[in-house]
Write a protein that holds these residues in place. Structure first.
Motif, short mmCIF file in Angstrom:
data_model
loop_
_atom_site.label_atom_id
_atom_site.label_comp_id
_atom_site.label_asym_id
_atom_site.label_seq_id
_atom_site.Cartn_x
_atom_site.Cartn_y
_atom_site.Cartn_z
N PHE A 117 0.84 -1.53 -0.05
CA PHE A 117 -0.04 0.06 -0.03
C PHE A 117 0.95 1.36 0.10
CE2 PHE A 117 -2.59 -3.10 2.30
CZ PHE A 117 -3.74 -3.35 1.40
N PRO A 118 1.05 1.61 -1.08
CA PRO A 118 2.04 3.16 -1.18
C PRO A 118 1.42 4.23 -0.45
CG PRO A 118 1.76 2.26 -3.64
CD PRO A 118 0.94 1.27 -2.46
N ASN A 119 0.00 4.17 -0.40
CA ASN A 119 -0.56 5.32 0.49
C ASN A 119 -0.18 5.12 2.03
OD1 ASN A 119 -2.45 7.58 0.76
ND2 ASN A 119 -3.75 6.13 2.05
N LEU A 120 -0.12 3.98 2.45
CA LEU A 120 0.43 3.87 3.93
C LEU A 120 1.82 4.18 3.88
CD1 LEU A 120 -1.32 0.70 5.00
CD2 LEU A 120 -1.97 3.05 5.50
N ALA A 121 2.73 3.98 2.91
CA ALA A 121 3.86 4.15 2.91
C ALA A 121 4.19 5.81 3.13
CB ALA A 121 4.77 3.77 1.62
N ARG A 122 3.30 6.49 2.30
CA ARG A 122 3.63 7.88 2.34
C ARG A 122 2.89 8.58 3.58
NH1 ARG A 122 1.68 7.34 -2.92
NH2 ARG A 122 -0.42 7.38 -2.54
N ALA A 123 1.81 7.78 4.32
CA ALA A 123 1.25 8.20 5.55
C ALA A 123 2.43 8.01 6.73
CB ALA A 123 0.18 7.57 5.87
N PHE A 124 3.19 6.94 6.63
CA PHE A 124 4.47 6.80 7.56
C PHE A 124 5.44 7.56 7.23
CE2 PHE A 124 3.15 2.17 8.30
CZ PHE A 124 2.20 2.19 9.08
N TRP A 125 5.71 7.98 6.14
CA TRP A 125 6.71 9.05 5.77
C TRP A 125 6.40 10.41 6.41
CZ3 TRP A 125 8.39 10.56 0.14
CH2 TRP A 125 9.57 11.43 0.23
N PHE A 126 4.97 10.92 5.95
CA PHE A 126 4.59 11.82 6.76
C PHE A 126 4.75 12.14 8.02
CE2 PHE A 126 1.34 14.38 8.80
CZ PHE A 126 1.24 15.32 8.46
N SER A 127 4.41 10.90 8.91
CA SER A 127 4.54 10.87 10.19
C SER A 127 5.83 11.24 10.70
CB SER A 127 4.12 9.44 10.91
OG SER A 127 4.02 9.27 12.09
N THR A 128 7.01 10.61 10.06
CA THR A 128 8.49 10.95 10.61
C THR A 128 8.60 12.65 10.37
OG1 THR A 128 9.19 10.21 8.53
CG2 THR A 128 9.16 8.57 10.38
N ASN A 129 8.10 12.93 9.29
CA ASN A 129 8.37 14.29 8.87
C ASN A 129 7.51 15.45 9.80
OD1 ASN A 129 9.88 13.93 6.55
ND2 ASN A 129 8.06 13.89 5.15
N LEU A 130 6.45 14.98 10.24
CA LEU A 130 5.74 15.83 11.23
C LEU A 130 6.64 15.75 12.67
CD1 LEU A 130 3.26 17.27 12.37
CD2 LEU A 130 2.12 14.96 12.78
N ASP A 131 6.95 14.51 12.95
CA ASP A 131 8.10 14.54 14.21
C ASP A 131 9.09 15.53 14.07
OD1 ASP A 131 6.43 12.35 15.45
OD2 ASP A 131 7.77 10.87 15.02
N ALA A 132 9.81 15.64 12.64
CA ALA A 132 10.82 16.69 12.62
C ALA A 132 10.20 18.08 12.81
CB ALA A 132 11.48 16.24 11.28
N SER A 133 9.14 18.20 12.45
CA SER A 133 8.50 19.61 12.35
C SER A 133 8.32 20.03 13.73
CB SER A 133 7.43 19.71 11.57
OG SER A 133 6.64 20.98 11.68
N ILE A 134 7.72 19.08 14.48
CA ILE A 134 7.55 19.46 16.16
C ILE A 134 8.92 19.54 16.81
CG2 ILE A 134 6.76 18.30 18.31
CD1 ILE A 134 4.51 17.21 16.48
N HIS A 135 9.75 18.68 16.43
CA HIS A 135 11.20 18.95 17.04
C HIS A 135 11.90 20.49 16.63
CE1 HIS A 135 12.53 15.21 18.82
NE2 HIS A 135 12.12 14.70 17.57
N ARG A 136 11.69 20.98 15.49
CA ARG A 136 12.17 22.29 15.09
C ARG A 136 11.43 23.21 15.93
NH1 ARG A 136 12.27 19.97 10.07
NH2 ARG A 136 9.99 20.56 9.29
N GLU A 137 10.27 23.05 16.14
CA GLU A 137 9.39 24.14 17.06
C GLU A 137 10.07 24.02 18.28
OE1 GLU A 137 7.24 27.25 16.73
OE2 GLU A 137 7.57 26.19 15.11
N TRP A 138 10.35 22.92 18.77
CA TRP A 138 10.75 22.73 20.26
C TRP A 138 12.11 23.35 20.31
CZ3 TRP A 138 9.68 18.55 24.38
CH2 TRP A 138 8.51 18.33 24.25
N GLU A 139 12.95 23.26 19.11
CA GLU A 139 14.49 24.01 19.29
C GLU A 139 14.09 25.44 19.26
OE1 GLU A 139 18.09 23.82 16.39
OE2 GLU A 139 16.59 22.64 16.05
N VAL A 140 13.12 26.11 18.44
CA VAL A 140 12.84 27.44 18.70
C VAL A 140 12.56 27.86 20.15
CG1 VAL A 140 11.42 29.28 17.84
CG2 VAL A 140 12.23 27.41 16.38
N SER A 141 11.58 27.17 20.73
CA SER A 141 11.24 27.45 22.04
C SER A 141 12.44 27.41 23.00
CB SER A 141 10.28 26.23 22.72
OG SER A 141 9.00 26.78 22.09
#
Length: 239
Positions: A117-141
């Motif tokens: 299911f390539p759609n699930l692969a993209r969803a999991f990839w998105f999940s790790t990208n989201l974690d990175a986005s949250i990390h960046r915001e914590w770094e700003v804080s």
């Protein structure tokens, strides 16, 4: 068992019935863990990833002087270490801050369902990208926001993430952690956090006591923190 995870995924993409069935079949559990239990240790080889069902998980690193810095909080519906699927091990620990129920997705199953299911692969990839986005915001804080702004920002973030999976209310949410654990998220001392929480309470913005956060004035709290939920990617892309 994985309803909150599915709710989280469906914020951003369609999940078909066969994809849902494959996801449900891929996870094992639930497994119950007490609070303050390390469930992934730095450097250990991983053959599965952890999906949080209930409770609160944290990623953290220890310093040689005994201090602990929490670098990310995970709420129900999150994969806590999906990046371990490609990395093979983590450079940090994952701990339960509260009693938790988790499920495990063996990496062999992740390989199988993402291949089918390539759609699930993209969803999991998105999940790790989201974690990175949250990390960046914590770094700003940690680098640029002052103490009260850091606390306000984290409260806004947690309420937004918990609301997205149906685990919060409009006026607050459960947060059964100690002030010291909250301080470890913010890079502050427990004494400093106690003073910051008192300031938020006296300003009529928010109250954190007895394991619950009550939001009294969300617009003013967001303004204080300069909180912009764009980094949480809560809206489904137009395409």
């Amino acid at each position: 068992m994985i309803d909150r995870h599915l709710k989280r995924l469906r914020l951003r993409c369609e999940i078909s019935a066969p994809e849902e069935e494959a996801l449900r079949a891929a996870v094992q559990g639930p497994f119950v863990h007490a609070a303050e239990q390390v469930i992934v240790r730095r450097g250990e080889r991983l053959n599965s990833s952890i999906l949080l069902l209930d409770g609160l998980l944290a990623r953290y690193k220890d310093l040689s002087n005994g201090q602990r810095q929490i670098t990310h909080l995970h709420v129900p519906g999150d994969f806590a270490d999906l990046h371990g699927y490609t990395l093979g091990y983590l450079d940090h620990n994952v701990i339960t801050l509260t009693p938790c129920r988790i499920a495990r997705a063996p990496h062999a199953k992740v390989t199988e369902i993402t291949g089918r299911f390539p759609n699930l692969a993209r969803a999991f990839w998105f999940s790790t990208n989201l974690d990175a986005s949250i990390h960046r915001e914590w770094e700003v804080s940690l680098g640029r926001r002052n103490a009260i702004e850091r606390a306000a920002h984290l409260l806004c973030e947690l309420q937004s993430r918990l609301l997205a999976v149906g685990a919060a209310e409009g006026n607050g949410f459960g947060l059964p952690i100690t002030q010291n654990q909250f301080a470890e998220c913010l890079g502050l001392t427990g004494v400093h956090v106690n003073r910051v929480l008192r300031e938020l309470r006296e300003a009529g913005l928010a109250d954190f006591r007895s394991g619950r956060v009550t939001i009294h004035d969300r617009p003013r709290l967001e303004s204080l923190a300069e909180f912009d939920p764009l980094y949480l990617y809560l809206d489904r892309p137009a395409n």
